[in-house]
Structures are given as structure tokens and as C-alpha cells.
Design a protein around this motif. Structure first.
Motif, mmCIF file in Angstrom:
data_model
loop_
_atom_site.group_PDB
_atom_site.id
_atom_site.type_symbol
_atom_site.label_atom_id
_atom_site.label_comp_id
_atom_site.label_asym_id
_atom_site.label_seq_id
_atom_site.Cartn_x
_atom_site.Cartn_y
_atom_site.Cartn_z
ATOM 1 N N ALA A 104 33.934 48.638 36.613
ATOM 2 C CA ALA A 104 34.338 47.860 37.874
ATOM 3 C C ALA A 104 34.535 46.665 37.723
ATOM 4 O O ALA A 104 35.078 45.840 38.478
ATOM 5 C CB ALA A 104 33.499 48.219 39.010
ATOM 6 N N SER A 105 33.881 45.982 36.913
ATOM 7 C CA SER A 105 33.615 44.675 36.751
ATOM 8 C C SER A 105 34.969 43.983 36.370
ATOM 9 O O SER A 105 35.383 42.694 36.409
ATOM 10 C CB SER A 105 32.521 43.966 35.883
ATOM 11 O OG SER A 105 32.844 44.103 34.464
ATOM 12 N N GLY A 110 34.407 41.882 42.773
ATOM 13 C CA GLY A 110 33.016 42.407 43.328
ATOM 14 C C GLY A 110 33.384 43.920 43.574
ATOM 15 O O GLY A 110 34.319 44.454 44.144
ATOM 16 N N PHE A 111 32.365 44.430 43.288
ATOM 17 C CA PHE A 111 32.484 46.248 43.948
ATOM 18 C C PHE A 111 31.254 46.615 44.698
ATOM 19 O O PHE A 111 30.133 45.766 44.813
ATOM 20 C CB PHE A 111 32.412 47.036 42.520
ATOM 21 C CG PHE A 111 31.033 46.766 41.519
ATOM 22 C CD1 PHE A 111 29.947 47.435 41.966
ATOM 23 C CD2 PHE A 111 31.219 46.225 40.587
ATOM 24 C CE1 PHE A 111 28.734 47.366 41.130
ATOM 25 C CE2 PHE A 111 30.223 45.904 39.861
ATOM 26 C CZ PHE A 111 28.723 46.447 40.094
ATOM 27 N N PHE A 136 28.507 40.793 40.319
ATOM 28 C CA PHE A 136 29.624 41.755 40.555
ATOM 29 C C PHE A 136 29.282 42.502 41.810
ATOM 30 O O PHE A 136 30.157 43.159 42.762
ATOM 31 C CB PHE A 136 30.380 42.523 39.625
ATOM 32 C CG PHE A 136 30.904 41.730 38.563
ATOM 33 C CD1 PHE A 136 32.262 41.130 38.707
ATOM 34 C CD2 PHE A 136 30.177 41.298 37.361
ATOM 35 C CE1 PHE A 136 32.749 40.439 37.722
ATOM 36 C CE2 PHE A 136 30.550 40.520 36.284
ATOM 37 C CZ PHE A 136 32.059 40.024 36.376
ATOM 38 N N CYS A 137 28.209 42.838 41.954
ATOM 39 C CA CYS A 137 27.757 44.041 42.872
ATOM 40 C C CYS A 137 27.568 43.305 44.105
ATOM 41 O O CYS A 137 26.353 42.828 44.374
ATOM 42 C CB CYS A 137 26.233 44.770 42.308
ATOM 43 S SG CYS A 137 25.695 45.869 43.387
ATOM 44 N N GLY A 171 33.781 43.180 51.189
ATOM 45 C CA GLY A 171 34.952 42.721 50.563
ATOM 46 C C GLY A 171 35.267 42.909 49.328
ATOM 47 O O GLY A 171 35.761 42.240 48.713
ATOM 48 N N SER A 172 34.890 44.256 48.869
ATOM 49 C CA SER A 172 34.908 44.586 47.368
ATOM 50 C C SER A 172 36.258 44.763 47.102
ATOM 51 O O SER A 172 37.345 45.261 47.509
ATOM 52 C CB SER A 172 33.914 45.774 47.450
ATOM 53 O OG SER A 172 32.536 45.389 47.505
ATOM 54 N N ASP A 173 36.331 44.632 45.698
ATOM 55 C CA ASP A 173 37.669 45.253 45.020
ATOM 56 C C ASP A 173 37.749 46.544 44.362
ATOM 57 O O ASP A 173 38.784 46.949 43.838
ATOM 58 C CB ASP A 173 38.013 44.341 43.870
ATOM 59 C CG ASP A 173 38.039 42.898 44.363
ATOM 60 O OD1 ASP A 173 39.055 42.583 45.307
ATOM 61 O OD2 ASP A 173 37.404 41.801 43.892
ATOM 62 N N ALA A 174 36.449 47.237 44.270
ATOM 63 C CA ALA A 174 36.405 48.588 43.828
ATOM 64 C C ALA A 174 35.108 49.076 44.392
ATOM 65 O O ALA A 174 34.015 48.599 44.965
ATOM 66 C CB ALA A 174 36.105 48.431 42.176
#
Lengths: 246, 246, 246, 246, 246, 246
Positions: A104-105, A110-111, A136-137, A171-174
Motif C-alpha cells: 500500500a505504501s 497513506g492507507f 503511511f498508516c 483521506g487515504s489512497d488505499a
């Protein structure tokens, strides 16, 4: 190449799901076998369960070493026994939290993790820190669905809702799926949630396959060298001198 | 008040040393009993040993709970099974690394840990981070003396030398002893090294005594609530529904 | 063993409350005396107040040293003058923020601080970082009740509400009371809030008692050695060569 | 624009050096006056000294406010009383450690601090962290030259040697001078050391001048608002309601 | 002293605004010239735009070096090409995000950034970390107003609203404007928002002026030494051996 | 599956080495093509070089997108233009520093990077932080061998010496090769150094292959969405509206 995917709980139905998801991504030259632990809890939902799942996991690693397995996946999102398993195995051992967070990174800044019970959130945060993935978390979100109810068709929608809510809040990307028992929901959830959804079982299988292909394994000495032989007592005596670590 | 000090390895001679050091500091109203784990490794010198020492430790916690013990010390510097033990116990559980590092943090700006085998250094660093003590921990130094050889009179001088070298290299204000088996060397080393030397067995005993006196124990819910009852399989089945966690 | 608890503000009524809470937990062999600073502000609610409370605090430490006191508690949540006090004292000096945060860190994964004025929040955050407790401190929440109004019976409910709101907002496992003037509310709040509530006055008293019992005190050299004798000028000249530090 | 540079120790000779270095860089429209504290230690070489220098510093800030000063420099590398001073002053207050570290951060990836006594190293590290400069600060190196011996011509070479050694050990891009008493050595040291050398007195003077020019000053509310008026007791009673903060 | 302010996008109207804001704060002996990049994007709103704005920026630095410029401001909040520019320039180069964040860090405990498009938030966070300002940066808030629409009179109110909302959400002591195109709104916004508002164009101009006055410039060797001469190919060949870096 | 490995410098001989190392590990269904940038520096050894290599890299990404490439490797250890490339590409883009550091993090507790010129060390440290790998990266060590001299047979021994020295100094479990030009030395160095040696070219190829197999690609919106179309000026105008990003 032989990769063994170890389900460290004792529920064989979950192992079947895991095996299917791992095999779906492995390369043509890679044989993937999933095994079920023969001792410990039916599901892992506390530090207590996790601690007591580790001996069964280590017994499977020892058996795999005797059988010439090239690498291992620990198919529980707490990555139980990862360091001990690395001591025992000659080849790479990857946890599904580890692989999923790393994967995910690479997908954005951010995930969010979506997981089962609230009480497991702390362990996921500890792992994110251990792997360098804390930056990232952005959040770990519990659905409060027990592990052994994940195969109930009715929970799919609940998990999809939790994923969407997590992405909106963080507001995560994954999204990272926080349980091996969610592996077969990955495709469905990818369709439901607007961002990529990462299943650690599949990711860890390819991470192990990649490390074996690269010829990368721990050095012979240091922290993760084979554990020193030692006398063990009681029900665990088979893990001692004449047992697994010999 | 009853405090139980658990030696999570199976070597009773070490338990005797530990008990003596714990009793030496406990208050007049505090009964300290040290117990030896009945299953697992004779000493803990790898992640593998540590993982396999945890079931025995948890069995002692479960026994203590049945007997009305007020608080527990985990007398191994890896603080094995700390989180699982906290789930199981109603009262406080403190690891000796945890207590020693906290105590040392009150004595100055930085401490050095002096420990046994090089391969255990990583675990000490992980614990320092977990407890928020990484900013105080300036170095972890191995003597490469195995745990079960710490009672050899000849090693005292080697450890004193290692302490002095660690203080000089790290510019530390204190030394933390990195093994329960060093507890009885604390007085000798304090005389030899120019800075305070902290034994975690004694420190953890007083930390538990203090927390019990303050009436501080975990909340009923959340991450460290009692583990959910569950079916356990194989040699560890006694830890399941009809066993320890019930 | 003699422990002195110093109230660094000049309000004697608050000292009486503090003394009672400290004595309630001290062991049978421990004499606890609380003293009130003789110079500085009536309450400490700004960096300005805190800075100007320190000379009075240091005068009490100097007096305690002359009288053979074994250890000290600084009974204000800003832990004013902690480092300077450590230079001056031979035995341990612990601040109530320090002790309370440490104690709370043993109870779970995160705590909330509930304090008085909004403008003091920053200082609490600074201290959490200084002590390595930032990873446990999930939030500092102001009630905007001035320190000297804490003994108003009507504020108890306001503080209880603030504690409950903090726990809900932060998902915390414990509450830390952010003012010495809240010490006598600890029992009441423990009954009102669903998680453990930590009063730093009691905790620091036991921390000092524990460190004295362990024989742990700063090393003779280094950052916290006795301050070098020096000429002081003006109203503070008694703190110089012929004064406190001599 | 009027900038006041406050020497928080009571040694007027040092103030003269400081004033010269501040005036050398100030812009044509800026009047720089350096003042000497009238109470406290002759030099600041411990946490104790620092704590007891703060009342004198705050008295100068209060006097400056009464006289319409636009901004202040705290000319001691411990930046004593910075937060309290910010509460009291309407315009900007900058410490010389703060300005020097910030300036050095623009010159490369890392700087070394070269300072006086070993026991002051910890304070410099605390400040680097507070200002966000820890990632740039690669080391703080003591020369063990007392503050009041810095004007001895023989120490120049010792300090130059220390700067060169620090740069070599840390691989630094700049040196920060760790004492206001080194301000007049900056030019000499720049010639001797192969990297830029930063004097905080000059830097802080220009930082204050810049902030005043930009019209940037603290907001009216929040942590650094004027301290609440309050009754003060004893030798410090002039700092209370009818004194400095009124 | 000659300071060049480089607008790294190709929109001359924006350069005019920037020049005015920079000149308004520069000292009497400082000549400020703003220049517009001659190649690349009309505005910088993605990593892609930023990467492709850098060659034009570096061409301006090279031209400035040939003309004897003393220092440079990079007038885009992503601080594009900062490290490469520092290699090329003999004097100081400061980015407007760098200067604004540093300035805001002197005004209180935390600031909020208010910027243009949501997709630029990540870059601002990266810069805050790079400069050590992450501990002060409490949030980066997008208005989703494109850079080239900032001169629309109607957006002023939208930005003021965003500033107020950011301060309320983050509890900040200051607002940092996240785009060079907002420079001329600083005075208006200061009147609208209850905390200081920082424009990086003005701040960076004074930071460069201060560093030049202090005689501080990078050391001759190390990471930011002049780039090694090298053969360049294609449309960028002028940047190679016979071009800018020669 | 088509993976394109982009050498962002203009030296075709280096591309040939890179292609061979990438192809050696790719799976049977994966077509790997390496391409050489057509504009920019012959080697990348400064921030300046790196900045000016990015347009050429982005042109290759744009070409790859037009040709239906599934994923990309950026074959330079500075990972130049990674974020901009991710905006432009639909599939995954991985840098070789990124992949090598991630791979090494699975092999133990810490790795050392061995690289070319001293001046590139800072960039490697920045990347370690960006990827969350700073906790694993124990040191970055320069050999001061220029990139274009890495194919000199005489340097092999120098690099092996540097690897051994780095492992000894850092106590590392693995070595990461800090330049794409070292890819073909990986097997030799693995034999020479006592710990695993990681080549990022091979690792990144398998990381991209794994991500494509998993079907993981950036979400459609957010920070890494396709860059907004925009007018570009000058020699880079082909990158604008009618060019790459269209």
C-alpha cells in the motif's frame, strides 16, 4: 519454488480461502501450499490468542524446513511469531500485515486498515511502526465482526461501508484488509471502494516469491540466526534440543 | 498484598536469586512469591525461546488469578508475553525491562543496557521504543555471556568491565542490567561502575507494589480486557474455553 | 525515609490537600511532609507563573537538603524546575506530571490528560515528549477551570464530564489529572469515569519512595551534578555562593 | 525600530561584547540596545543557574515593554525563559540558540554545536528538539571552557580546534557557537574552520528585525497571551499584580 | 545587496505581485528584482508541473550567478529545485515555504497552512518534515482554488473563510499562506483572521537579506558544492559542460 | 505484462547492464525493456543532475503510456521524478532505492547503503525517510567512485571492501547497493560480503511485476491523479497541453 502459507489458527475452512487467494497470484513456477496449524486457538482475536498461536506456527515452520520449503507466509494480520519464524527458517518469512502495508505504501501517501475487532487495533499500529509504515498508516478501523463470521455473506456490505468510511475519514489512497479471512473479499471491495484495496495474503505470496527469486535470505549470523539448541520442558519439550530447533 | 514474580524460563536456581532480590525491596505489607515456569526453555536467548516461554508464563498468570494474586512481575528482560498477561490478569503486570528503563529515565538523560548475548540486543531496542524509552536508551551492549553462566563468579568482572565501557561509549547517566539473572550483581556493580545500576527485578517489584497501592488497574474494556473465550486445540487446549482464560 | 512534597505555589490550602493524598499511599516507614513555597505566584497558570515559581521551589529543595530529606515530589503538573531541583538534591526528585504519565503508560496503550486552563496544554505536551510519553498521550483537554477554583464542589461534575469526553474522543485507556489541585478528586472521578484515573501526587510519592528504597540516585558527575558555586546578585543573591547551592 | 538584547547573566563585560556583535548587523533603521540583568548568576552554566536567571530576564522584558521596545533577543544559548518572555512581550522574542540553529539549517544538511561546559550539552539538545532542529543537529560538543573565561585570548585556539574536530566527527556543513560569549570569535573562527560559523547573537538580532518588519507578532489569545494577573509573594512580589505583568 | 526573487512559473502577472510584496519589506540597501521563468508550466499544481518548472528556475539561478546576485528566493510554495539551486548559487537560496514555516514557528506552538489545490497538500507536508517544521505544522488545508484564479477578487473571502476554519480546526497560533500568488492577500487576511498570517515571499526576502548580512553561505565542499561539470544531451544540453554549471 | 526500466541518465552502456539484471529475475510472462533517456546528464551525481534528468524520465513515461506499458522501474538510486512519474503513469512506478530498501527491511533489523560519491549520501537518507525505511537504514557509505567508472574491473574490490567496512561499522544485516550501475556486481559482492547484498534494479523489477499481478495501481483521484493539462512554454513546451500530459 515451494512457498508455504501458514494459517496460524486451527480453522481449516479459512485455510482453504487463503490457499485459493495465494495460488491465484503465484507465478507458473511456484508451488503454493497452505497449511492449518494443529494447535492453538480457532481464531486469533487477542494478544492471548496470538501468543498461543505461535507454537503451532513454529511447528509448521520446522516441518517446512524438514521438507525443503523455500519461503513462508504467515497468514494472520498480527504477523504472529514473525521474528521467531525467521530464526527457524532458512528462506524468507513474510507476514501478511507486513506485505500489505508495504504494498500500500507504493500506491500513494497513506492507507487505512480495516479490520475485525476493536481490541486488535493496537497490534496493527505496533506492526505499522515496526515495519516503518506508521507514516503511511492513517488509521486502523474496526468493524467488530469476529474473524469466524467473515464468511457470512451479510458482512460484505458492512466491510465495504467501513472501507468507504475509513477512506473518507483518513483521506487515504488505499485500504489494507486487516484479516486473512477477508482475502476473498478483495475483488468485491475493490469494486465497491474508490481506491485500491490490498489483501496481504496475495501480496505476501508475491513478496516471498520475489525474495526467493532474488536469492535474498537472512545472513547466517546475527539476531535472526538459527536459535541456539536448548533443553525444553513440559508440553513444549518437542521444540527443544531433540525437536524443531535441532 | 501478594505479588508474584514469574521466572518464565524453567531454571529454578535462577528463580531463587530473583525471589531474594524482589523480597529485599518489597514493603512490610507485601508478600512476594517467585515461581518457575513449568514448560518451555531453560533460558531465553532468542525470539524462538521467548515465543515458546510465553505459554508457561500465561499458565502461571492464570494460576495466580485463581489464587487471588494482586500483581505480577515478568522476570525476563525480553518482557515475554506482557500484553497477553495483561489481558489475563486483573491487577498490574510489569516486565523487568519496562520497570528498569522507566526507573533509569528518572536518574538522568540517558542509560546504557548491558545484556547477555548479542542476538538479544534487537529485542531490547524494540522494548525501549514500545515503552517510550528510546530517547533515553543510548545503547544496548552484549557481553556474550549465556544466561545460565551468569552465576559463575568469574563473569562478575567481565560484566563490570562491560558496564564501564558502555558508560564511557554512550556518555550515560545509568546502567540497566539486561537480564533477570544479573539481579544479584546489582550491588556489586553499583560499587564498581561510577553511575547508578538498575536491576529490573527489584524495580518491577516496587512498580507493581506502587500500582496496587494506588489502586490502578486496567479498565474493564478495550485492548487489554480479558481475552474472549475460545476453543483451543492440541497440546495447548488447556488454554482454551475450559482452561486458563475462562 | 523522609519524602518532602513541595507545593510550588504559595496557596497553603492546596498544600493541605496534597499532603493528605500523598500520605494516604506512603508506606509505613515513610514520613511525608508537604510544604508551601514562600515566594512566587498563588497559582501557576502560565509560563510566566511557572518560571517565577521556580526560585521558591529551589529554596525548599535547599532547605530539605539541609534537613536530610531523602527525596522530593514537585506537586505542580508543569513539573517546574525539575532539572534544577535534580542538580540541587542528592536523592530523587519526581514531578507529578512525570509520575502520572509513567503510571498511566503501564495501564494501557494511551491516556488523556484533563487539566485546568487551555493555555497550559502546551506545557503538558512538552512534558509528555520530554519523558518519552508522547506515544501514550492521546490528548490534553482543558476544562478552563482556574487552579484556585478546583475546591469548589460544583466543579467536580464538570471535570467528570471532561474526563468522559476525553476518553471518548481519544479512545484512551486511562485519564491523567493535570493539576495537583485535583488530587482529592481522584477517587470520585474513578467512580465516574469508566477507566482508571491517575493522580500524580500519589503516584510521585510512591515513585520517590520506590527509588529511595532501590537506592537509586543520580551519579555524582554529569548534567545533574551539584551546580557549580557562583556569585549571585540582587534579590536572588541568597541562591549564590553563600546561599542554597553552597 | 528598537530591539533590546538582554544578557540574562549579570556580567556587564559580556553585555558589551554582545551589543557590539548585534549592532554590527542591524539595519540602518534599527536601534539596538543591550542590557545586563540586575539579578541572578554571573554566568549560566547549570539548570540551576538558568532557572534563577529567568526572573532578571523577565524584569528586563517588563521594563522594555514599558519603554515601547519592538522586539527582544535573549542572549544566552540556553534561551532561558523564552516562553515566559513571549507571554510578557507584545513583539517577537527570539533566543540565540533558536536563531542560530534556524540559520544553520539553511546552510546545509547538518550542523555541530560547539559550547562551553559538558553539563550544558543536554539543554542544547532539548532546544534543538523543541525548535524542530534535531534533524539538523548532528552533535553538541563541549570545550569545558567556563563562560567567564571565553574572553581569555588563549581559548580562541582551543575553540577553533574543537570546531574542526566537531565538523570532522559529525560531517557537518556548519558550526553553531554555543554561547553568547563566543559572539566576537565568529569572524576569527570562520577563517579557521572550513565551514560557515554561526553566531546566534547576530542571527537573533536579524530574526527579530525581520519579524518586526513583517509585522508578525503572537496572536492576542492562546498559550502565549499575556499572563493572567495574579498575587505574588515574597522577594518576587514585584512580578505580581502590581508588578511586571500588570 | 542584490536579491533575486524567482517566480518558477511562466506567468508574468504573478511575478509583478511577488516583486511588490518582496520590495515592500526589503531594507534600504537591498535591491530586489523579481524574474519570471522562461520555460515550463504557467502554474505549478502537481508534482509533474513542479518537476518541469525546475530547469527554468535553474536557468535563472545560473543567470543570476553570472550577474553577481547575492541571494535568491524561490517564489513557489513547493520550493521546487531548492537543493539543486543551492548547489548552483554561491549565496543563500531560500524557498517561500521554508521561510514562512520557520517564521510561523517563532509565533507560537503550531500553524496551519492554507493552500490552493488538494493535490498539493502532500508536498507541503513533505517540506514541513524536511525543514524540521512538522512538529509545528498542524494541518494543510486546500481551498481548491487554482493558482491562476487567486487574483480574482471573489476568492479573497473564500480564503479568509478557509483560514478561519483551519485555525479553529487545528487550534493554531498562525496561518501560513500556501502559494506565492496569495502574497498580496496577506494584509487583508491578517485583518480577517484572528491570528498572524505569514506570507513566504516577504519572509524569504528578509531571510535571504539576513543571511547575506550575516555573511553566511554554504561551505565550499560537501553535498551542496557546485555540481560536477558534465556532458548534457538534448534540449537540456545548455545545462551541461558548456552551460549553466560550468 | 510489459515492464519498462528507465535509465534516467543518457549513458546507453549502463542501460544494457540494467536490462540484463532486470531480465534475469523477471517471470516467464513478463517482457522487460530497458530504455535510455534522450535528454539530460550522462550520469546523475548531484541534485542538479537529478533535477535535470527528470524531464527525460517523464518523456519516457509518457512514451510508455502511449505504448501500453504496464509498469515502470526508475533505474537510478536517487529515484528521480518518482512522484511526477506516478502522476503520469496508470500502472505502478517503483524506484530502485525504494525497492532495495524495502527488500532489505525484510532480511533483518538494519541495512547499510554503499554508494558512489559522498555528495549523494544526503539524497539516500532523504529517501530512506520518505519510504519509512530510516529505522532500518543504519548508514550510507560513499566509495567516491564516479558512476561512469563503476564498470572498471578494478573498482569491484574497492566496493567489496566498502561493503565489509559498512557492515562492520553499522552492525548491519544486509547491504543495499546505492547505484544502478552496481547492479551487475551484486552476485560478486554477495560472495564477498558476509550478509545479503540487494540490487535495486532486480528488486524493483519484481516489485512492479508483483504489483501488476495484484492489480494494484493508484486510485483515480488524489495527489497522484493525472496532472491537470496546462500550457507549457519554451524548450519544455512539448510537456504541456499538446504534449505528454494530454
Amino acid at each position: 519454488m515451494r512457498i508455504r502459507v501458514i494459517n496460524p489458527n486451527t480453522t481449516a475452512a479459512m485455510t482453504a480461502v487463503i490457499e485459493q487467494c495465494a495460488r491465484a497470484v503465484a507465478g507458473p513456477g511456484t508451488a503454493v501450499e497452505a497449511v492449518t496449524s494443529t494447535m492453538g486457538p480457532a481464531s486469533i482475536e487477542s494478544h492471548y490468542d496470538e501468543a498461543l498461536a505461535v507454537p503451532g506456527l513454529l511447528a509448521e515452520i520446522a516441518r517446512g524446513e524438514a521438507e525443503g520449503v523455500d519461503g513462508y507466509v504467515i497468514a494472520c494480520f498480527g504477523d504472529p511469531g514473525l521474528y521467531a519464524a525467521r530464526e527457524l527458517a532458512r528462506g524468507p518469512v513474510i507476514g501478511i500485515a507486513e506485505a500489505a502495508m508495504h504494498a500500500a505504501s507504493h500506491l500513494g501517501r497513506g492507507f487505512s486498515v480495516v479490520t475485525t475487532l476493536e481490541r486488535t487495533v493496537g497490534q496493527a499500529l505496533d506492526l505499522a511502526e515496526r515495519y516503518g509504515m506508521a507514516r503511511f498508516c492513517r488509521g486502523v478501523h474496526a468493524t467488530d465482526i469476529p474473524v469466524l463470521e467473515l464468511d457470512d455473506p451479510e458482512v460484505r456490505g458492512v466491510i465495504a461501508d467501513a472501507c468507504r468510511a475509513a477512506v473518507a475519514a483518513d483521506g487515504s489512497d488505499a485500504v489494507v484488509l486487516g484479516c486473512a479471512g477477508m482475502a476473498d473479499l478483495c475483488e468485491y471491495l475493490t469494486g465497491e471502494v474508490g481506491v485500491p484495496v490490498v489483501d496481504g495474503v496475495a501480496a505476501a505470496t508475491l513478496w516471498v516469491q520475489s525474495l526467493v527469486t532474488l536469492g535474498l535470505r537472512k545472513s547466517g549470523g546475527g539476531e535472526f540466526a538459527a536459535p541456539p539448541p536448548k533443553r525444553y520442558t513440559g508440553p513444549l519439550s518437542t521444540f527443544g534440543t531433540d525437536g524443531a530447533a535441532s
